[in-house]
Motif scaffolding. Structure first.
Motif, mmCIF file in Angstrom:
data_model
loop_
_atom_site.group_PDB
_atom_site.id
_atom_site.type_symbol
_atom_site.label_atom_id
_atom_site.label_comp_id
_atom_site.label_asym_id
_atom_site.label_seq_id
_atom_site.Cartn_x
_atom_site.Cartn_y
_atom_site.Cartn_z
ATOM 1 N N LEU A 146 -7.032 13.458 -4.513
ATOM 2 C CA LEU A 146 -7.220 12.628 -3.293
ATOM 3 C C LEU A 146 -7.968 11.270 -3.931
ATOM 4 O O LEU A 146 -9.065 11.397 -4.120
ATOM 5 N N ALA A 147 -7.390 10.253 -3.775
ATOM 6 C CA ALA A 147 -7.698 8.976 -4.691
ATOM 7 C C ALA A 147 -9.150 8.643 -3.797
ATOM 8 O O ALA A 147 -9.930 7.914 -4.471
ATOM 9 N N CYS A 148 -9.365 9.002 -2.557
ATOM 10 C CA CYS A 148 -10.724 8.405 -1.833
ATOM 11 C C CYS A 148 -11.609 9.253 -2.193
ATOM 12 O O CYS A 148 -12.792 9.039 -1.877
ATOM 13 N N GLN A 149 -11.476 10.582 -2.852
ATOM 14 C CA GLN A 149 -12.544 11.195 -3.093
ATOM 15 C C GLN A 149 -12.907 11.412 -4.386
ATOM 16 O O GLN A 149 -13.829 11.829 -4.750
ATOM 17 N N SER A 150 -11.896 10.912 -5.351
ATOM 18 C CA SER A 150 -12.208 11.065 -6.843
ATOM 19 C C SER A 150 -12.710 9.668 -7.616
ATOM 20 O O SER A 150 -12.263 8.861 -7.332
ATOM 21 N N LYS A 151 -13.764 9.969 -8.168
ATOM 22 C CA LYS A 151 -14.556 8.933 -8.874
ATOM 23 C C LYS A 151 -14.327 8.853 -10.447
ATOM 24 O O LYS A 151 -14.404 10.072 -11.048
ATOM 25 N N VAL A 152 -14.111 7.863 -10.939
ATOM 26 C CA VAL A 152 -14.301 7.913 -12.461
ATOM 27 C C VAL A 152 -15.620 7.784 -12.913
ATOM 28 O O VAL A 152 -16.397 6.865 -12.630
ATOM 29 N N GLU A 153 -16.075 8.776 -13.671
ATOM 30 C CA GLU A 153 -17.292 9.014 -14.276
ATOM 31 C C GLU A 153 -17.416 8.671 -15.747
ATOM 32 O O GLU A 153 -18.758 8.645 -16.192
ATOM 33 N N ARG A 154 -16.636 8.657 -16.355
ATOM 34 C CA ARG A 154 -16.523 8.532 -17.715
ATOM 35 C C ARG A 154 -15.448 7.590 -18.259
ATOM 36 O O ARG A 154 -14.531 7.342 -17.880
ATOM 37 N N ALA A 155 -15.943 6.787 -19.292
ATOM 38 C CA ALA A 155 -14.986 5.606 -19.937
ATOM 39 C C ALA A 155 -13.834 6.268 -20.564
ATOM 40 O O ALA A 155 -13.857 7.437 -21.126
ATOM 41 N N GLY A 156 -12.626 5.672 -20.788
ATOM 42 C CA GLY A 156 -11.545 6.209 -21.193
ATOM 43 C C GLY A 156 -10.229 5.496 -20.609
ATOM 44 O O GLY A 156 -10.449 4.707 -19.930
ATOM 45 N N ASP A 157 -9.126 6.343 -20.859
ATOM 46 C CA ASP A 157 -7.814 5.886 -20.303
ATOM 47 C C ASP A 157 -7.180 6.580 -19.345
ATOM 48 O O ASP A 157 -7.427 8.005 -19.448
ATOM 49 N N LEU A 158 -7.187 6.287 -18.194
ATOM 50 C CA LEU A 158 -6.585 6.835 -17.250
ATOM 51 C C LEU A 158 -4.937 6.531 -16.871
ATOM 52 O O LEU A 158 -4.540 5.444 -16.672
ATOM 53 N N VAL A 159 -4.143 7.599 -16.549
ATOM 54 C CA VAL A 159 -2.737 7.385 -16.286
ATOM 55 C C VAL A 159 -2.604 8.150 -14.802
ATOM 56 O O VAL A 159 -2.815 9.232 -14.596
ATOM 57 N N LEU A 160 -2.235 7.378 -13.910
ATOM 58 C CA LEU A 160 -2.116 7.943 -12.487
ATOM 59 C C LEU A 160 -0.791 7.408 -11.715
ATOM 60 O O LEU A 160 -0.263 6.544 -12.016
ATOM 61 N N GLU A 161 -0.360 8.306 -11.015
ATOM 62 C CA GLU A 161 0.939 8.295 -10.368
ATOM 63 C C GLU A 161 0.823 8.659 -8.717
ATOM 64 O O GLU A 161 0.249 9.860 -8.468
ATOM 65 N N PRO A 162 0.914 7.692 -7.904
ATOM 66 C CA PRO A 162 0.947 7.847 -6.622
ATOM 67 C C PRO A 162 2.100 9.237 -6.120
ATOM 68 O O PRO A 162 3.013 9.159 -6.632
ATOM 69 N N VAL A 163 1.556 10.042 -5.267
ATOM 70 C CA VAL A 163 2.360 11.234 -4.970
ATOM 71 C C VAL A 163 3.433 10.267 -3.763
ATOM 72 O O VAL A 163 3.095 10.014 -2.784
ATOM 73 N N PRO A 164 4.720 11.051 -4.229
ATOM 74 C CA PRO A 164 5.668 10.292 -3.463
ATOM 75 C C PRO A 164 5.407 10.937 -1.788
ATOM 76 O O PRO A 164 5.029 11.866 -1.606
ATOM 77 N N VAL A 165 5.963 10.053 -1.044
ATOM 78 C CA VAL A 165 5.893 10.571 0.562
ATOM 79 C C VAL A 165 6.663 11.449 0.990
ATOM 80 O O VAL A 165 6.203 12.240 1.950
ATOM 81 N N THR A 166 7.421 11.920 0.033
ATOM 82 C CA THR A 166 8.495 13.047 0.261
ATOM 83 C C THR A 166 7.537 14.500 0.146
ATOM 84 O O THR A 166 7.925 15.388 0.655
ATOM 85 N N GLU A 167 6.528 14.217 -0.443
ATOM 86 C CA GLU A 167 5.709 15.374 -1.022
ATOM 87 C C GLU A 167 4.349 15.405 -0.412
ATOM 88 O O GLU A 167 3.376 16.203 -0.774
ATOM 89 N N ARG A 168 4.025 14.645 0.442
ATOM 90 C CA ARG A 168 2.663 14.363 1.141
ATOM 91 C C ARG A 168 2.947 14.094 2.789
ATOM 92 O O ARG A 168 4.100 13.858 3.033
ATOM 93 N N GLU A 169 1.968 14.044 3.352
ATOM 94 C CA GLU A 169 2.098 13.792 4.956
ATOM 95 C C GLU A 169 2.388 12.539 4.974
ATOM 96 O O GLU A 169 2.069 11.475 4.231
ATOM 97 N N GLU A 170 3.163 12.166 6.011
ATOM 98 C CA GLU A 170 3.433 10.831 6.346
ATOM 99 C C GLU A 170 2.455 10.130 7.035
ATOM 100 O O GLU A 170 1.748 10.755 8.033
ATOM 101 N N THR A 171 2.297 8.865 7.169
ATOM 102 C CA THR A 171 1.223 7.931 7.898
ATOM 103 C C THR A 171 1.982 7.774 9.178
ATOM 104 O O THR A 171 3.199 7.890 9.366
#
Ligand code: FES
Length: 193
Positions: free
Chosen positions: A79-104
């Protein structure tokens, strides 16, 4: 120390400081992730898949363990609002598509608006009856077509209806062994911590 963040497939990338939450990192790079519960860890609309750099992030929170299934955690979702970057480095992220999560709520409204517009009159009326909305108006006696504006008045009421239907449709697409209550295989993945 800084962290290189990239969002795929959009290709948005940039540098954020350690201590930044993923939701804020996305916003900083110009990507507005949905946040139905406003960052309280009570939905899953802000979920992202960590493609690279999972070890740079803070540990799973209780909200993430509650909101994300073992299968989703095993697939690298956070969950992007719960996860914090704690160490330096490279991060690659992909939003979960709306078909796979709850809709707003707004996404549900948009879907329902579009669907309602396309319906033939008979079906529009049947839908309103189904929503117990017909009793709210006497004007149906003289109506020749149901305007979208009428439907708009009931949108807040029908959001939950649309959500539960979307949830049923998503559930129907899941593999049988992932459905709650189904017998688990002995090799079933356990969530990482
Ligand atoms: S915005 Fe709801 S859990 Fe992140």
């Amino acid at each position: 120390m800084s962290v290189n963040v990239e969002f795929v497939p959009d290709g948005l990338h940039g540098v954020v400081a350690e201590g930044t939450y993923l939701w804020d990192a996305a916003k900083r790079l110009g990507l507005r992730l949905p946040a139905e519960c406003e960052g309280r860890g009570e939905c899953d609309t802000c979920a992202v898949i960590v493609r690279e750099g999972a070890t740079l992030l803070s540990g799973l929170t209780e909200a993430e363990r509650t909101r994300l299934s073992p299968e989703r955690l095993a697939a690298g979702e956070r969950l992007a609002c719960q996860s914090k970057v704690e160490r330096a480095g490279d991060l690659v992220l992909e939003p979960v598509p709306v078909t796979e999560r709850e809709e707003t709520a707004e996404e549900v409204k948009q879907d329902l608006r579009a669907e309602f517009r396309e319906m033939p009159l008979q079906q529009k009326l049947a839908t309103l009856v189904e929503l117990e909305y017909i009793a709210a108006s006497q004007t149906f006696k003289s109506i020749t077509d149901v305007p979208v504006s009428y439907f708009e008045k009931g949108l807040d009421y029908v959001v939950n209806f649309g959500r539960s239907r979307a949830r049923r449709e998503r559930q129907a697409r899941r593999p049988a062994e992932h459905v709650a209550g189904a017998p688990k295989s002995p090799e079933a993945d356990k969530p990482s911590s």
